[in-house]
Design a protein around this motif. Structure first.
Motif, PDB file in Angstrom:
ATOM      1  N   VAL A 153       3.933  -0.553   2.283  1.00  0.00           N
ATOM      2  CA  VAL A 153       2.822  -1.498   2.338  1.00  0.00           C
ATOM      3  C   VAL A 153       2.367  -1.759   0.916  1.00  0.00           C
ATOM      4  N   ILE A 154       2.343  -3.024   0.525  1.00  0.00           N
ATOM      5  CA  ILE A 154       1.898  -3.395  -0.821  1.00  0.00           C
ATOM      6  C   ILE A 154       0.468  -3.889  -0.733  1.00  0.00           C
ATOM      7  N   GLY A 155      -0.440  -3.125  -1.296  1.00  0.00           N
ATOM      8  CA  GLY A 155      -1.861  -3.450  -1.236  1.00  0.00           C
ATOM      9  C   GLY A 155      -2.604  -2.482  -0.343  1.00  0.00           C
ATOM     10  N   SER A 156      -3.703  -1.929  -0.845  1.00  0.00           N
ATOM     11  CA  SER A 156      -4.431  -0.907  -0.075  1.00  0.00           C
ATOM     12  C   SER A 156      -5.835  -1.349   0.280  1.00  0.00           C
ATOM     13  N   LEU A 161      -4.501  -0.917   4.597  1.00  0.00           N
ATOM     14  CA  LEU A 161      -4.815   0.379   5.186  1.00  0.00           C
ATOM     15  C   LEU A 161      -4.612   0.360   6.691  1.00  0.00           C
ATOM     16  N   ALA A 162      -4.997  -0.737   7.336  1.00  0.00           N
ATOM     17  CA  ALA A 162      -4.837  -0.832   8.786  1.00  0.00           C
ATOM     18  C   ALA A 162      -3.366  -0.856   9.182  1.00  0.00           C
ATOM     19  N   ALA A 163      -2.556  -1.604   8.420  1.00  0.00           N
ATOM     20  CA  ALA A 163      -1.119  -1.645   8.714  1.00  0.00           C
ATOM     21  C   ALA A 163      -0.498  -0.266   8.518  1.00  0.00           C
ATOM     22  N   ALA A 164      -0.875   0.404   7.430  1.00  0.00           N
ATOM     23  CA  ALA A 164      -0.342   1.743   7.169  1.00  0.00           C
ATOM     24  C   ALA A 164      -0.760   2.714   8.272  1.00  0.00           C
ATOM     25  N   ALA A 240       0.155  -6.897   1.793  1.00  0.00           N
ATOM     26  CA  ALA A 240      -1.279  -6.959   2.093  1.00  0.00           C
ATOM     27  C   ALA A 240      -2.026  -7.116   0.775  1.00  0.00           C
ATOM     28  N   THR A 241      -1.627  -8.138   0.049  1.00  0.00           N
ATOM     29  CA  THR A 241      -2.094  -8.311  -1.335  1.00  0.00           C
ATOM     30  C   THR A 241      -3.320  -9.203  -1.450  1.00  0.00           C
ATOM     31  N   LEU A 449      -3.516  -4.218  11.959  1.00  0.00           N
ATOM     32  CA  LEU A 449      -3.117  -3.434  13.129  1.00  0.00           C
ATOM     33  C   LEU A 449      -1.996  -4.101  13.915  1.00  0.00           C
ATOM     34  N   GLN A 450      -1.982  -5.439  13.917  1.00  0.00           N
ATOM     35  CA  GLN A 450      -0.986  -6.170  14.691  1.00  0.00           C
ATOM     36  C   GLN A 450       0.431  -5.915  14.185  1.00  0.00           C
ATOM     37  N   VAL A 451       0.577  -5.653  12.897  1.00  0.00           N
ATOM     38  CA  VAL A 451       1.897  -5.373  12.346  1.00  0.00           C
ATOM     39  C   VAL A 451       2.468  -4.105  12.972  1.00  0.00           C
TER      40      VAL A 451
END
Length: 455
Positions: A153-156, A161-164, A240-241, A449-451
């Motif tokens: 994940v690129i971007g925190s 954070l939700a995708a991670a 997620a930039t 979250l959808q990812v």
């Protein structure tokens, strides 16, 4: 505490609890959080206003996360705080963020808002969250088994954070890359501490690390590491930039010193509060500050400038002043277009609307004022402003520091792929603002979250 606080007419008999803040004289001299949560007993009383709603729209139409708001409120009204937390945690991965930052879209679609005042959902949620952390209900929950898949994940920020979080819950081995020194993205570097303490961000980051997510900071993808390589060596690559390109104001005099983009100003102060540096690169101390742009970012600039010791703060925008109450152009259950006054505005700020900026004026290479002219808006059939024309005489607003809070520009997927030097592939996804353009923290979380759900 057992028993339910309820009355068939609670929504009429019990007034809504408005936001509570620390005193202006106290809060404008520090960067501590300004909001004071209502008491837990008051939360129970406020939650009881929700119990007789026959058709809830708050969790379906209002909340992007689909939080089970009526069920949570019922548990709170009964004093069942653990149950309330369990229900909240089912849909919301980071409620400590949303309960501080969300404008409460759910309240805009609350059925009690039709004839009375909506339930204080966000404040109730804040109490549920605080109870959970204080009583040890929040603990690491790593996956029982690993899937064998790797995800980057690129971007925190909130979307990253939700995708991670979601990918990790599915058992993927997740690495989050962040170009700044610490993870958190907008949550850490864009939003002032007086709205969101960075201790809250660090606490959540630590929990995600304890669940197995790895964070690699001070690493910019495209220069420090190749996105193409990361895409090849991972089963999933999530961008997620955000929307880092701010909308500028390209008018005469833009090259004068003393004119800055809002996020640069806010980030400078956040780095000082976070002890990444000792002195702000942009300071409003002793200056007459003009904020151009009336959204949340502009409000954050107002509050930050006041805390830095600005001599005076003024905020202008080209849009017309919203109505005090819900506009007919945004009927329930839509998010209401109406005038909103932030805690920062209350601390001392002159606000003006319907002003177009024509040119910056300066002396010896530094800005000294902005020439503006009044505009008159035309409205469409449903009452929304659609176009304007200049009318009236111009004036010059004297200032020593100008902060441009005009929003951000969305780049296409292809443009972003090109920026990062990576080719389109099935395992690449964009989430949050990077996918949809600038929006709210709660929507970024929901999108992230959808990812994971589609993985």
């Amino acid at each position: 505490m057992a028993g339910i606080i309820s009355s068939p007419k609670a929504f009429r008999e019990i007034p809504r609890a408005d936001h509570q803040y620390r005193s202006i004289g106290q809060r404008k001299h520090d960067f501590l959080e300004v909001e004071v949560p209502i008491t837990r007993e008051e939360s129970r009383v406020q939650a009881s206003r929700c119990l007789n709603c026959g058709i809830p729209f708050c969790h379906g139409v209002g909340c992007p996360l689909g939080n089970l708001i009526p069920d949570i409120n019922r548990a709170v009204a009964r004093g069942q705080w653990r149950r309330a937390w369990e229900l909240l945690a089912q849909r919301s991965p980071f409620p400590e963020f949303t309960s501080r930052l969300c404008p409460a879209l759910c309240e805009g679609s609350c059925t009690e808002g039709i004839d009375y005042h909506p339930v204080a959902v966000r404040q109730i949620e804040r109490n549920v969250v605080d109870y959970a952390w204080e009583n040890g209900l929040v603990s690491p929950c790593p996956p029982k088994e690993r899937s064998g898949r790797r995800a980057a994940v690129i971007g925190s920020g909130p979307a990253g954070l939700a995708a991670a979080y979601q990918l990790n819950r599915h058992g993927d081995t997740v690495t989050v890359y962040e170009k700044n020194q610490e993870p958190g993205g907008l949550l850490r570097y864009g939003i002032p501490d007086f709205k969101l303490s960075k201790k809250i961000v660090s606490r959540r980051i630590q929990l995600l690390q304890d669940e197995g997510i790895q964070f690699v900071c001070a690493t910019e993808i495209g220069s420090d590491a190749a996105a193409e390589y990361i895409a090849r060596t991972n089963d999933r690559l999530v961008f997620a930039t955000g929307t880092p390109i701010a909308r500028d104001l390209d008018i005469e005099g833009r090259n004068l010193s003393g004119i800055y983009l809002a996020l640069d100003f806010l980030t400078s102060q956040n780095r000082v509060v976070g002890h990444e540096c000792k002195k702000c690169t942009i300071s409003a101390q002793g200056l007459r500050v003009l904020v151009i742009g009336g959204g949340d970012t502009g409000s954050d600039c107002v509050g930050t400038a006041i805390r830095q010791g600005a001599r005076a703060v003024e905020q202008i925008e080209i849009m017309p002043r919203p109505p005090i109450h819900r506009s007919e152009s945004t009927p329930w259950p839509m998010w209401p277009w109406q005038l909103r006054t932030s805690s920062s505005h209350e601390e001392g700020c002159l606000r003006r609307w319907s002003l177009e900026s024509l040119r910056f004026i300066g002396r010896e290479g530094r800005v000294t004022g902005v020439e503006v002219v009044p505009v008159v808006w035309k409205y469409n059939d449903v009452g929304r402003p659609v176009s304007f024309e200049r009318r009236g005489e111009g004036e010059t607003i004297d200032c020593d520091l100008v902060l441009l809070a005009l929003g951000f520009l969305k780049r296409t997927r292809q443009e972003q792929l090109s920026d990062f030097g990576v080719h389109e592939a099935e395992n690449i996804a964009f989430v949050g603002d990077a996918a949809h353009g600038p929006s709210l923290v709660v929507r970024a979380i929901a999108d992230g979250l959808q990812v994971g759900l589609s993985h």
